[in-house]
Every structure is written in structure tokens, then in C-alpha cells.
Write a protein that holds these residues in place. Sequence first.
Motif, PDB file in Angstrom:
ATOM      1  N   LEU A   1      -2.665  -5.665  -5.590  1.00  0.00           N
ATOM      2  CA  LEU A   1      -3.256  -4.356  -5.321  1.00  0.00           C
ATOM      3  C   LEU A   1      -3.436  -3.559  -6.615  1.00  0.00           C
ATOM      4  O   LEU A   1      -4.450  -2.869  -6.780  1.00  0.00           O
ATOM      5  CB  LEU A   1      -2.387  -3.569  -4.339  1.00  0.00           C
ATOM      6  CG  LEU A   1      -2.900  -2.206  -3.912  1.00  0.00           C
ATOM      7  CD1 LEU A   1      -4.271  -2.314  -3.253  1.00  0.00           C
ATOM      8  CD2 LEU A   1      -1.918  -1.542  -2.974  1.00  0.00           C
TER       9      LEU A   1
ATOM     10  N   THR B   1      -5.956  -5.392   4.364  1.00  0.00           N
ATOM     11  CA  THR B   1      -4.508  -5.246   4.210  1.00  0.00           C
ATOM     12  C   THR B   1      -3.801  -6.567   4.498  1.00  0.00           C
ATOM     13  O   THR B   1      -2.888  -6.971   3.774  1.00  0.00           O
ATOM     14  CB  THR B   1      -3.979  -4.145   5.139  1.00  0.00           C
ATOM     15  OG1 THR B   1      -4.657  -2.928   4.852  1.00  0.00           O
ATOM     16  CG2 THR B   1      -2.487  -3.945   4.974  1.00  0.00           C
TER      17      THR B   1
ATOM     18  N   ASN C   1     -11.309  -1.725  -9.644  1.00  0.00           N
ATOM     19  CA  ASN C   1     -12.175  -0.866  -8.840  1.00  0.00           C
ATOM     20  C   ASN C   1     -12.390   0.494  -9.495  1.00  0.00           C
ATOM     21  O   ASN C   1     -13.441   1.103  -9.333  1.00  0.00           O
ATOM     22  CB  ASN C   1     -11.595  -0.693  -7.439  1.00  0.00           C
ATOM     23  CG  ASN C   1     -12.624  -0.226  -6.451  1.00  0.00           C
ATOM     24  OD1 ASN C   1     -13.822  -0.416  -6.673  1.00  0.00           O
ATOM     25  ND2 ASN C   1     -12.175   0.367  -5.385  1.00  0.00           N
TER      26      ASN C   1
ATOM     27  N   ARG D   1      -5.038   6.413  -3.518  1.00  0.00           N
ATOM     28  CA  ARG D   1      -5.731   6.150  -2.256  1.00  0.00           C
ATOM     29  C   ARG D   1      -6.340   4.751  -2.313  1.00  0.00           C
ATOM     30  O   ARG D   1      -7.077   4.425  -3.234  1.00  0.00           O
ATOM     31  CB  ARG D   1      -6.818   7.192  -2.044  1.00  0.00           C
ATOM     32  CG  ARG D   1      -7.544   7.052  -0.738  1.00  0.00           C
ATOM     33  CD  ARG D   1      -8.530   8.203  -0.541  1.00  0.00           C
ATOM     34  NE  ARG D   1      -9.153   8.129   0.751  1.00  0.00           N
ATOM     35  CZ  ARG D   1     -10.232   7.416   1.026  1.00  0.00           C
ATOM     36  NH1 ARG D   1     -10.797   6.709   0.068  1.00  0.00           N
ATOM     37  NH2 ARG D   1     -10.744   7.395   2.237  1.00  0.00           N
ATOM     38  N   GLN D   2      -6.031   3.951  -1.317  1.00  0.00           N
ATOM     39  CA  GLN D   2      -6.620   2.631  -1.198  1.00  0.00           C
ATOM     40  C   GLN D   2      -7.476   2.627   0.068  1.00  0.00           C
ATOM     41  O   GLN D   2      -6.943   2.742   1.165  1.00  0.00           O
ATOM     42  CB  GLN D   2      -5.557   1.535  -1.085  1.00  0.00           C
ATOM     43  CG  GLN D   2      -4.595   1.487  -2.227  1.00  0.00           C
ATOM     44  CD  GLN D   2      -3.286   2.184  -1.926  1.00  0.00           C
ATOM     45  OE1 GLN D   2      -2.936   2.364  -0.787  1.00  0.00           O
ATOM     46  NE2 GLN D   2      -2.583   2.573  -2.953  1.00  0.00           N
ATOM     47  N   SER D   3      -8.757   2.525  -0.113  1.00  0.00           N
ATOM     48  CA  SER D   3      -9.645   2.534   1.041  1.00  0.00           C
ATOM     49  C   SER D   3      -9.910   1.100   1.488  1.00  0.00           C
ATOM     50  O   SER D   3     -10.826   0.435   1.033  1.00  0.00           O
ATOM     51  CB  SER D   3     -10.960   3.241   0.692  1.00  0.00           C
ATOM     52  OG  SER D   3     -11.575   2.591  -0.389  1.00  0.00           O
TER      53      SER D   3
ATOM     54  N   ARG E   1       0.823  -1.206   0.000  1.00  0.00           N
ATOM     55  CA  ARG E   1       0.000   0.000   0.000  1.00  0.00           C
ATOM     56  C   ARG E   1       0.857   1.256   0.000  1.00  0.00           C
ATOM     57  O   ARG E   1       0.460   2.283  -0.547  1.00  0.00           O
ATOM     58  CB  ARG E   1      -0.927   0.002   1.216  1.00  0.00           C
ATOM     59  CG  ARG E   1      -2.046  -1.017   1.070  1.00  0.00           C
ATOM     60  CD  ARG E   1      -2.986  -0.982   2.222  1.00  0.00           C
ATOM     61  NE  ARG E   1      -3.667   0.310   2.269  1.00  0.00           N
ATOM     62  CZ  ARG E   1      -4.433   0.687   3.275  1.00  0.00           C
ATOM     63  NH1 ARG E   1      -4.617  -0.119   4.302  1.00  0.00           N
ATOM     64  NH2 ARG E   1      -5.022   1.860   3.254  1.00  0.00           N
TER      65      ARG E   1
ATOM     66  N   TYR F   1      -6.458  -4.954  -8.315  1.00  0.00           N
ATOM     67  CA  TYR F   1      -7.651  -4.531  -7.573  1.00  0.00           C
ATOM     68  C   TYR F   1      -8.002  -3.079  -7.869  1.00  0.00           C
ATOM     69  O   TYR F   1      -9.164  -2.745  -8.105  1.00  0.00           O
ATOM     70  CB  TYR F   1      -7.433  -4.730  -6.075  1.00  0.00           C
ATOM     71  CG  TYR F   1      -8.483  -4.075  -5.212  1.00  0.00           C
ATOM     72  CD1 TYR F   1      -9.747  -4.640  -5.081  1.00  0.00           C
ATOM     73  CD2 TYR F   1      -8.211  -2.891  -4.539  1.00  0.00           C
ATOM     74  CE1 TYR F   1     -10.714  -4.034  -4.301  1.00  0.00           C
ATOM     75  CE2 TYR F   1      -9.175  -2.281  -3.757  1.00  0.00           C
ATOM     76  CZ  TYR F   1     -10.418  -2.857  -3.640  1.00  0.00           C
ATOM     77  OH  TYR F   1     -11.368  -2.253  -2.872  1.00  0.00           O
ATOM     78  N   LEU F   2      -7.004  -2.204  -7.879  1.00  0.00           N
ATOM     79  CA  LEU F   2      -7.273  -0.787  -8.142  1.00  0.00           C
ATOM     80  C   LEU F   2      -7.729  -0.559  -9.578  1.00  0.00           C
ATOM     81  O   LEU F   2      -8.603   0.276  -9.830  1.00  0.00           O
ATOM     82  CB  LEU F   2      -6.034   0.054  -7.838  1.00  0.00           C
ATOM     83  CG  LEU F   2      -5.675   0.188  -6.362  1.00  0.00           C
ATOM     84  CD1 LEU F   2      -4.376   0.967  -6.198  1.00  0.00           C
ATOM     85  CD2 LEU F   2      -6.798   0.846  -5.586  1.00  0.00           C
TER      86      LEU F   2
END
Length: 112
Positions: free
Chosen positions: A98, A54, A105, A46-48, A40, A101-102
Motif C-alpha cells: 500500500l 482491499t 499514485n 486517504r486510500q480510495s 489501510r 501504491y500510494l
Amino acid sequence: MLIRLTLPLCSFPFSKVEVVIMLAFLGWIIIGCVAGLLARALVPGRQSMGWLYTISLGLTGSVIGGFISATLFGTDPRDSGLQTSGLIMSTVGAVIVLSIYLAYNRRNPVKL
């Protein structure tokens, strides 16, 4: 790395094997958290996500990183122990997970 504990048998409700298994599980959670936090920090934006996401990001990255390491370098995936290269590959795998995923998303935002 195997941690050996010498505990009196009458005052501790777990066997030595159960203690080793619990410590290994705790070690996996800590490594997953560290790898997830490093991923991260390395991926911009920004990763919410909370602590559980995590940790699961780091654990998933560890599996992906272990697969990459076994494929590229010919390492034995059954070789256990805490190694710096394992943490590095866990972080690399977590960065890959990640990033995927981003990208997904951003294309399909989920509104809660």
C-alpha cells in the motif's frame, strides 16, 4: 488447520476434497480482507479503493509477507495453517504494498 466435514454423499453435490478446496479459498479471501483492512487502517492518508482492491491488497501482502518471513526467519512456505504470525506478516506485506501504491499514485495521479 484442516476442517473435516461429515456430510451424506447423496445429498451434497461436491466431494469432500472439493469442499476443503472451497473452504480454503474462502479462508484466503477472508485473510486477504482482514490484512488489507488492517493495512489501510495503519497507513495514514486517504486510500480510495473498494472491497476488491482491499482484498487483492491483502492477498498480495500475504505473498510479500510470506516471502519476507521465509527469507528472514527461515520458515517453510509450505507450512500451511492459520497462524497469528501469518496474519501479522500478511499485514506487514500489505502495508509495504500500500505504501508503494500510494507513493506511485501521488506522483502519477490517475484520473478516471
